[in-house]
Design a protein around this motif. Structure first.
Motif, PDB file in Angstrom:
ATOM      1  N   UNK A 168      44.049  33.291  16.554  1.00  7.32           N
ATOM      2  CA  UNK A 168      44.859  34.296  15.865  1.00  7.32           C
ATOM      3  C   UNK A 168      44.122  35.630  15.958  1.00  7.32           C
ATOM      4  N   UNK A 169      44.818  36.648  16.446  1.00  6.00           N
ATOM      5  CA  UNK A 169      44.231  37.985  16.625  1.00  6.00           C
ATOM      6  C   UNK A 169      44.942  38.953  15.693  1.00  6.00           C
ATOM      7  N   UNK A 170      44.159  39.753  14.996  1.00  6.88           N
ATOM      8  CA  UNK A 170      44.719  40.804  14.134  1.00  6.88           C
ATOM      9  C   UNK A 170      44.369  42.169  14.722  1.00  6.88           C
ATOM     10  N   UNK A 171      45.354  43.035  14.815  1.00  8.41           N
ATOM     11  CA  UNK A 171      45.142  44.382  15.347  1.00  8.41           C
ATOM     12  C   UNK A 171      45.548  45.403  14.286  1.00  8.41           C
ATOM     13  N   UNK A 172      44.673  46.400  14.054  1.00 12.50           N
ATOM     14  CA  UNK A 172      44.934  47.466  13.095  1.00 12.50           C
ATOM     15  C   UNK A 172      44.903  48.790  13.846  1.00 12.50           C
ATOM     16  N   UNK A 173      45.960  49.586  13.682  1.00 13.11           N
ATOM     17  CA  UNK A 173      46.054  50.883  14.351  1.00 13.11           C
ATOM     18  C   UNK A 173      46.288  51.956  13.301  1.00 13.11           C
TER      19      UNK A 173
ATOM     20  N   UNK B  99      47.483  52.562   7.583  1.00 10.84           N
ATOM     21  CA  UNK B  99      47.397  51.964   8.922  1.00 10.84           C
ATOM     22  C   UNK B  99      48.516  50.936   9.072  1.00 10.84           C
ATOM     23  N   UNK B 100      48.633  50.409  10.313  1.00 14.57           N
ATOM     24  CA  UNK B 100      49.603  49.364  10.634  1.00 14.57           C
ATOM     25  C   UNK B 100      48.836  48.136  11.108  1.00 14.57           C
ATOM     26  N   UNK B 101      49.254  46.960  10.653  1.00 14.95           N
ATOM     27  CA  UNK B 101      48.625  45.714  11.060  1.00 14.95           C
ATOM     28  C   UNK B 101      49.666  44.824  11.719  1.00 14.95           C
ATOM     29  N   UNK B 102      49.251  44.178  12.808  1.00 18.97           N
ATOM     30  CA  UNK B 102      50.115  43.234  13.504  1.00 18.97           C
ATOM     31  C   UNK B 102      49.262  42.083  13.993  1.00 18.97           C
ATOM     32  N   UNK B 103      49.889  40.943  14.262  1.00 20.15           N
ATOM     33  CA  UNK B 103      49.163  39.742  14.646  1.00 20.15           C
ATOM     34  C   UNK B 103      49.757  39.156  15.920  1.00 20.15           C
TER      35      UNK B 103
ATOM     36  N   UNK C 134      39.964  45.202  15.729  1.00 21.92           N
ATOM     37  CA  UNK C 134      40.502  43.895  16.115  1.00 21.92           C
ATOM     38  C   UNK C 134      39.642  42.827  15.455  1.00 21.92           C
ATOM     39  N   UNK C 135      40.260  41.776  14.989  1.00 14.65           N
ATOM     40  CA  UNK C 135      39.520  40.628  14.467  1.00 14.65           C
ATOM     41  C   UNK C 135      40.105  39.353  15.060  1.00 14.65           C
TER      42      UNK C 135
ATOM     43  N   UNK D 196      49.648  48.829   5.892  1.00 12.33           N
ATOM     44  CA  UNK D 196      48.449  48.379   5.187  1.00 12.33           C
ATOM     45  C   UNK D 196      47.532  49.582   5.020  1.00 12.33           C
ATOM     46  N   UNK D 197      46.344  49.355   4.483  1.00 13.63           N
ATOM     47  CA  UNK D 197      45.313  50.394   4.374  1.00 13.63           C
ATOM     48  C   UNK D 197      44.048  49.894   5.036  1.00 13.63           C
TER      49      UNK D 197
END
Length: 799
Positions: free
Chosen positions: A650-655, A618-622, A665-666, A611-612
């Motif tokens: 539901x948690x979203x993590x962006x690295x 960036x990388x997104x995972x849930x 984190x959202x 993702x961006x």
């Protein structure tokens, strides 16, 4: 050279290309006390006859023509009564000076009228700039290099471009935030320093965290000033300090050296208060450099703002005083002539850092876009212009005509307008196929164009009631649900205030924008009218939506009260809301209490996907879990009780794609009945945020369709429904990214008389205005018998 003119009553004739040049020759030759006897326009220019009593010696430029003495005037044919003797010579001198001023004013008026006749566009633009709030000096300076022969629209573009070029603004907020430092917000009382400080603090917290920011207040005079800032600090998690004098300030700033940024909320003082200089000296003599930002009230008079800038810029008594770092425009939403703000920034070369246009923290603080700010100056409309007289206000009103004359005049006007409309239709007929292609492209664009045009035509149909129109809109929405939604209908609810000045009780138009669960695109906005604000997050009845066989999920900005959650659980309403990392929860998997942040640390996330994030890869995972919300510690406030039912978290993590460093984190909580995947659900908060501007657009649409009917009248309610449908169509057009949509936006902008700049979005109100004109144009051509049969999709901006 020196010329000695003989004393007496000799008259002298001066000829020059213009009246201004002739008056200059009179002053240079005869002095400022010369008497103007007459003036006239001749083939050689302007001729002025003047006289001077007593000897005069003036330096005359070698190129200036020597005035020619005139013979004494012939004796009058009739006896003229002699002037009465005047004992006081000063009285006669005052009369002479008064007469000279009147003549000079008349000559200047003649020159202005001649200038207006030669270049009427320049005069019209000057009046437009003055009406927007700009000073006469800046307005004339802006138009000084205006090319001749331009149309009014091109002239306005020239003026706007010149204003934007001269306007200094904060070019890079990232550089300001990265540099940090100490900033003091200054200004008169009531300008909004404390609220703006909180808005800036919220932006800083979002940028680099609460632990890198501190708030300081020097306001020990206003009751509750420190408490107000302290409450903001508690909400943001930022420390707040109060100082009384220079020693306190130096001590506090010395203890805050580890803070990346410090914001100082200063005490409000009138620009005429002598203590302003003391306050500036205190800030400039602090142990750390203090950059001063001046807050300018958009609703103030231009002369008042000029005094404010002069006082806060040059009011320091010490040589160490630094200049103002810039300014912030406040209360822009209250301004009737906001051009005065741009005038002040250009006149004093104060870079505009931010614009504040409301009370919400931090939403109502925006960065400055030069062109958008200049455009908004000319879009501001005042309900009254009592203190900005127009040309008609300066002339006498004509005497009222009799009934017969009034009827004849009205009929003549109607005939003239009818002839003009027929001429316009004939002129546009040769472009009828082009218009048909445009209309076909709008219809095929799946933005509800044909539906909106159909109910637009029914606006004046007295036989069609409010309920019948609402049923038509619901039927269209059901068709869109079947075509655009897979499993769920996403709904975002918002309120639009319709309260007038004379309304005893506020009226609210509550709308729910329906979004596709596939793309997040809006497609409908059902409404209802209430006699007051609704409970936060209360959804509209969705029984008719359930006829589609799909469930409604209400997207909320924050977690609703526990009682409302239980009520929705029993009624079968599904919902999803954003949550904070500090929310107290209980993990139902292991019964461990904690917060959402602590829960996320122990979850197993899905395979990362590309993702961006802030324009960087960036990388997104849930990840997800079932939780129970715990009550707030030590809080008895309503809604603070815990939620007994299990909720889906539901948690979203962006690295970062390169370093793997966590960027964000959202968190989202949702009712347990939602069966969508976590990857689908993490998109919903972004879609909700994108849909929120619709409610502002709806209010603007209602204003454009407003009429002088009572608020309870059924026709007014029909107008609200039509405005909602038109706003939905425009909102969907703004979302569309296909090539035809870009051209379509340009078409509507040109119909609204607005220029389109490459790379800049067309504002929603402009599209609304252009859409209404497009409907009228199509109806006019069809009523005139022009063939507008559907054509292949192709939109051209030349229409």
């Amino acid at each position: 050279m020196t010329t000695h003119l003989p004393p007496g009553t000799s008259n002298y004739r001066f000829t020059a290309p213009s009246s201004r040049e002739a008056l200059r020759l009179v002053r240079e030759t005869l002095g400022p006390d010369a008497m103007i006897l007459s003036n006239r326009v001749t083939a050689g220019g302007v001729e002025v006859v003047a006289t001077m009593d007593g000897p005069v010696a003036r330096e005359v430029a070698p190129t200036a023509p020597l005035p020619v003495p005139l013979p004494p005037p012939a004796p009058p044919q009739q006896a003229v009564a002699p002037l009465p003797a005047v004992d006081d010579g000063n009285s006669l001198l005052r009369e002479i000076h008064s007469m000279r001023g009147m003549i000079e004013e008349q000559l200047a008026g003649m020159a202005w009228n001649e200038h207006q006749r030669r270049d009427p566009v320049r005069g019209h633009l000057l009046r437009t700039l003055l009406g927007a709030g700009f000073s006469a000096r800046l307005a004339k300076d802006i138009l000084e290099n205006l090319p001749t022969g331009l149309s009014h629209a091109c002239g306005m573009d020239h003026a706007k471009t010149e204003l934007a070029r001269r306007l200094p603004v904060l070019e890079n907020e990232n550089a300001l935030m990265d540099e940090g430092g100490v900033y003091a917000l200054m200004g008169p009382t009531g300008v909004g320093k404390t609220t703006t400080t909180a808005k800036l603090a919220a932006r800083c917290v979002l940028r680099f965290g609460a632990d890198k920011l501190a708030l300081v207040t020097t306001d020990s005079y206003r009751i509750g000033a420190y408490e107000q800032l302290r409450i903001y600090g508690q909400i943001l998690g930022v420390s707040v300090h109060a100082v009384k004098d220079a020693a306190d300030l130096a001590h506090v700033l010395a203890g805050l050296r580890d803070k990346h940024m410090v914001l100082i909320d200063t005490v409000g003082m009138s620009q005429r208060d002598r203590a302003v200089s003391d306050q500036i000296a205190m800030l400039c003599s602090a142990s750390r450099p203090v950059k001063r930002l001046l807050l300018l009230n958009a609703s103030s008079h231009g002369d008042t703002l000029n005094e404010v800038v002069e006082a806060y810029r040059h009011g320091a008594k010490t040589a160490k005083a630094s200049d103002l770092a810039g300014c912030i425009f406040t209360k822009v939403d209250e301004a009737t002539h906001p051009g005065v703000l741009v005038d002040m920034a250009i006149r004093h070369q104060l870079p505009v850092h931010y614009i504040s246009s409301g009370q919400k923290v931090p939403e109502h603080l925006m960065l400055v876009d030069r062109q958008a700010l200049v455009d908004s100056v000319f879009q501001a409309k005042s309900r009254s212009a009592l203190f900005v007289p127009g040309e008609a206000d300066l002339d006498e009103r004509p005497a009222p005509l009799g009934n017969e004359a009034e009827v004849a005049a009205a009929e003549a006007v109607n005939d003239r307008l009818r002839a003009q409309c027929q001429q316009l239709i004939r002129a546009l007929t040769h472009n009828a196929q082009e218009l048909a292609s445009n209309a076909s492209a709008f219809a095929n664009g799946q933005i509800g164009f044909e539906e909106t045009r159909a109910i637009w035509r029914k606006l004046c149909d007295a036989k069609l009631g409010e309920e019948a129109l609402a049923q038509t809109l619901r039927s269209q929405a059901l068709a869109d649900i079947h075509a655009g939604c897979s499993d769920y209908v996403l709904a975002v609810t918002g309120d639009t205030s319709l309260a007038g000045e004379d309304d005893a009780e506020p009226r609210v138009l509550t709308s729910t924008v329906l979004l596709s669960d596939r793309t997040g695109r809006p497609f409908a906005a059902p409404q209802r009218i209430l006699a007051g604000p609704v409970q936060a997050g209360m959804p509209l009845p969705g029984d008719w939506i359930r006829k589609s066989g799909k469930s409604v999920v209400h997207l909320l900005a924050r977690l609703p009260a526990s009682a409302l959650i239980e009520q929705w659980r029993f009624s079968g309403n599904e919902w999803a809301a954003s949550a904070t990392a500090a929310l107290r929860i209980l993990d139902t998997g292991n019964g461990t209490p904690g917060t959402l942040a602590k829960l996320a640390a122990g979850l197993t996330f899905s395979t990362p996907q590309a993702t961006t994030y802030r324009r960087k890869p960036a990388w997104v995972s849930v990840a997800e879990a079932l939780v129970i919300v715990r009550p707030l510690a030590g809080s008895d406030a309503p809604g603070a009780q815990g939620v007994v039912s299990r909720l889906r978290c539901v948690v979203r993590r962006i690295v970062d794609a390169d370093s793997g460093k966590p960027l964000a984190h959202s968190y989202m909580l949702a009712s347990n009945g939602i069966q969508a995947t976590a990857l689908q659900m993490v998109q919903w908060p972004g879609w909700r945020t994108s849909a929120e501007p619709y409610f502002k657009l709806l209010k603007q649409g209602i204003v454009q369709l407003a009429s002088d009917v009572p608020p309870d009248d059924a026709s007014m309610r029909k107008q609200w429904l039509v405005a909602g449908q038109a706003s939905t169509t425009v909102f969907r057009l703004q979302y569309a990214q296909d090539p035809w949509a870009v051209a379509a936006r340009n078409v509507l902008a040109r119909l609204a008389g607005r220029s389109v700049r490459p790379g800049r979005p067309v504002p929603g109100p402009v599209l609304l205005e252009g859409l209404g004109k497009f409907f009228v144009l199509l109806d006019a051509l069809e009523s005139d018998g022009t063939d507008l049969s559907p054509q292949p999709r192709r939109v051209t901006a030349q229409a």
